[in-house]
Design a protein around this motif. Structure first.
Motif, PDB file in Angstrom:
ATOM      1  N   LEU A 127       0.346   4.343   0.901  1.00 44.04           N
ATOM      2  CA  LEU A 127       0.271   5.180   2.324  1.00 44.04           C
ATOM      3  C   LEU A 127       1.384   4.564   3.185  1.00 44.04           C
ATOM      4  O   LEU A 127       1.719   5.318   4.105  1.00 44.04           O
ATOM      5  CB  LEU A 127      -0.773   5.068   2.827  1.00 44.04           C
ATOM      6  CG  LEU A 127      -2.030   5.956   2.207  1.00 44.04           C
ATOM      7  CD1 LEU A 127      -3.468   5.827   2.329  1.00 44.04           C
ATOM      8  CD2 LEU A 127      -1.647   7.469   2.454  1.00 44.04           C
ATOM      9  N   SER A 128       1.401   3.100   3.294  1.00 46.04           N
ATOM     10  CA  SER A 128       2.262   2.569   4.087  1.00 46.04           C
ATOM     11  C   SER A 128       3.723   2.891   3.919  1.00 46.04           C
ATOM     12  O   SER A 128       4.742   2.588   4.620  1.00 46.04           O
ATOM     13  CB  SER A 128       2.257   0.982   3.899  1.00 46.04           C
ATOM     14  OG  SER A 128       2.297   0.392   5.069  1.00 46.04           O
ATOM     15  N   CYS A 129       4.166   3.344   2.825  1.00 46.26           N
ATOM     16  CA  CYS A 129       5.483   3.581   2.280  1.00 46.26           C
ATOM     17  C   CYS A 129       5.948   5.034   3.017  1.00 46.26           C
ATOM     18  O   CYS A 129       6.911   5.500   2.255  1.00 46.26           O
ATOM     19  CB  CYS A 129       5.858   3.581   0.815  1.00 46.26           C
ATOM     20  SG  CYS A 129       5.320   1.859   0.353  1.00 46.26           S
ATOM     21  N   ASP A 130       5.336   5.548   3.611  1.00 50.02           N
ATOM     22  CA  ASP A 130       5.596   7.201   4.206  1.00 50.02           C
ATOM     23  C   ASP A 130       6.926   7.056   4.653  1.00 50.02           C
ATOM     24  O   ASP A 130       7.323   6.183   5.484  1.00 50.02           O
ATOM     25  CB  ASP A 130       4.635   7.608   5.027  1.00 50.02           C
ATOM     26  CG  ASP A 130       4.687   9.257   5.230  1.00 50.02           C
ATOM     27  OD1 ASP A 130       5.311   9.659   4.650  1.00 50.02           O
ATOM     28  OD2 ASP A 130       4.034   9.484   6.284  1.00 50.02           O
ATOM     29  N   LEU A 150       0.851  -1.230  -0.015  1.00 49.37           N
ATOM     30  CA  LEU A 150      -0.052  -0.080  -0.004  1.00 49.37           C
ATOM     31  C   LEU A 150       0.954   1.338  -0.053  1.00 49.37           C
ATOM     32  O   LEU A 150       1.737   1.278   0.741  1.00 49.37           O
ATOM     33  CB  LEU A 150      -1.027  -0.047   1.242  1.00 49.37           C
ATOM     34  CG  LEU A 150      -2.194   0.792   1.049  1.00 49.37           C
ATOM     35  CD1 LEU A 150      -3.142  -0.181   0.172  1.00 49.37           C
ATOM     36  CD2 LEU A 150      -2.883   0.635   2.388  1.00 49.37           C
TER      37      LEU A 150
END
Lengths: 352, 165
Positions: free
Chosen positions: B67-70, B65
């Motif tokens: 968003l998880s890679c922030d 995902l």
């Protein structure tokens, strides 16, 4: 994929509060969950991303000989941790026999325990599946079911649990640490997953908000290191789920089996510890005859759930070979083809 | 609700506005950052065409995902060459005919670079094949791919030895 709310908690307490709401689901690496969501099999309203939580990614070898692994440790990191692989070789071999290198780099310890079944009817949203849609029926019962369960199944569900990791872990009495709305508690891994009965929609005993934070192995788990193997029969040599797998761990003293542990994978809705077989082995001299007796004991209650009677004989032979390999001794290094029956090691009996 | 994330892609810091929570890292790279070298094959984690490095590790970007890679560091096929000089693994794929149609090649190369960095296989062809099993090639260029990985690994090892000598 359905729309969902994304929440990134800063602490375990915040995570539990966010995930306790109906329709919420935890997100770790997502290697199973995102796939399920893309297929429309699961559709959570809210994902609670735990990957940024601090302190859950440590492997701790404790002074009392026990081990504690944080829920966010990646499968590859655990399998390649030299101390871990030396002390728990069957677990390292099982980890390396699962999925692909990319998936092992992402997938987490906690997520692996909670992966869903790979039953094709669970994945086919056009078909009936009591696990996906309670009360809808089970198309697997009269469908393509040669890979389905032979132990612990019910009329409602014949799916299997497909984790490799869990199989040797139950032989070593692994314990799961859970944080929930009422605080912290431990559950034996063997008691985490449920058999289907009339409610196959519940894979495990976790309650809303429950978060697996760690996995523990007791001090005795490392006493099997010299004789611990995982053997996985699959339809292709790599990157495939087990048809049947077996984890065997022995303690051999003065030519006799002082202690024995055995579990099966791919045969039931949970990793299947075969305690009756262990009792057959304890005290015996290691030999093929006693392994086959142990296999018979392990499979007393096995029955086909469809076109899969062959899996009972396959399980019998897999058990005998896994015990043969374990008795021959853990290889210094995980074989090139981990857990594969095609992996030939010098001095190892290949045909039980 | 829109979320803003920052990540480093091929050495460059990027700030991206994500207006749909469903966006995967693969879609972010291809459709928002226009880095179309990373391919969408099965989009279900089975073929490996979407392989990129996330914080130095090869992963399937289709199952990650965005968003998880922030805060993450991402390396794609566009970031491995030095100007006009190909990465040794890229050069080896050409030298050994490690592809036919080329669709799986970016994923194969990112996976091979990851494999060499992981350092688990040595020169054992069986271990290399096993460690590349997450990358499918419908053209069946596996023999050339295996040779390319082994050759590139040799060259990188020699280059490292020269550098440390």
């Amino acid at each position: 994929m359905n729309n969902f709310e994304y929440v990134r908690p800063r602490s375990v307490t915040e995570a539990i509060a966010a995930a306790s709401a109906p329709g919420a689901s935890y997100l770790a690496a997502g290697t199973n969950l995102i796939d399920l969501m893309k297929g429309g099999i699961t559709h959570p309203d809210r994902l609670v991303d735990v990957t940024h939580l601090p302190g859950l990614d440590r492997i701790e070898h404790r002074s009392d000989g026990s081990l504690r692994v944080g829920a966010l440790v990646r499968n590859a990191d655990l399998a390649h941790d030299p101390d871990f692989a030396r002390a728990y070789p069957s677990v390292a071999e099982a980890l390396l026999s699962g999925a692909s290198a990319q998936l092992r780099n992402a997938a987490t310890v906690g997520g692996n325990l909670l992966q869903r079944t790979r039953c094709a009817y669970f994945y086919d949203v056009a078909g009936a599946c009591n696990k996906r849609q309670p009360g809808s029926g089970c198309d697997a019962r009269d469908g393509e079911n040669r890979l389905h369960a032979i132990l612990g199944w019910s009329e409602a569900c014949i799916a299997t649990h497909s984790s490799d990791f869990c199989v040797p872990l139950v032989t070593l009495d692994a314990v799961v640490e859970i944080e929930g709305r009422r605080g912290r508690r431990d559950i034996a891994l063997e008691d985490l997953h449920r058999l289907p009965g009339d409610t196959p929609e519940h894979d495990n005993v976790l309650e809303p908000g429950d978060l697996i934070v760690a996995l523990r192995l007791p001090p005795a788990a490392r006493s099997f290191a010299a004789h611990a193997r995982y053997l996985k029969v699959r339809e292709r040599t790599s990157y495939a789920f087990a048809i049947v797998s077996a984890a065997a761990a022995l303690r051999i003293e003065q030519g006799r089996i002082a202690d024995a542990r055995l579990a099966l994978g791919g045969v039931a809705a949970k990793p299947w510890r075969a305690r009756a077989a262990e009792q057959v082995l304890i005290g015996a001299t290691p030999a093929v005859g006693i392994y086959l007796q142990a296999a018979t004991a392990a499979l007393t209650d096995a029955k086909p759930s469809g076109d899969n009677a062959f899996k009972i004989e396959l399980a019998r032979r897999t058990i005998a070979r896994a015990l043969t390999l374990a008795a021959a001794g853990t290889p210094a290094r995980v074989p090139a083809l981990p857990a594969s029956p095609f992996s030939v090691l010098p001095g190892v009996l290949q045909h039980a | 609700m829109s979320h803003s994330i920052t990540l480093t892609v091929n050495g460059k810091p990027r700030e991206v506005e994500i207006d749909d929570t469903r966006v995967t890292l693969l879609d972010l790279l291809r459709e928002r950052l226009h880095l179309t070298g990373t391919k969408k094959g099965c989009d279900r984690g089975q073929c490996g065409a979407c392989t990129v490095h996330l914080d130095g590790r090869r992963i399937n970007s289709c199952l990650t995902l965005a968003l998880s890679c922030d805060g993450a560091d991402v390396l794609t096929i566009e970031g491995v060459a030095h100007g006009d000089a190909l990465h040794p693994v890229q050069a080896a794929f050409i030298a050994h005919d490690g592809f036919q149609c080329g669709f799986c090649t970016p994923g194969q190369i990112m996976s091979a670079i990851g494999l060499i960095q992981e350092g688990q296989t040595g020169d054992d062809p069986e271990r290399v094949r096993e460690a590349m099993s997450g990358n499918l090639c419908r053209c069946g260029a596996y023999a050339g791919i295996l040779e390319a990985v082994l050759d590139a690994q040799d060259r990188l090892r020699e280059a490292n030895q020269r550098r440390s000598a």
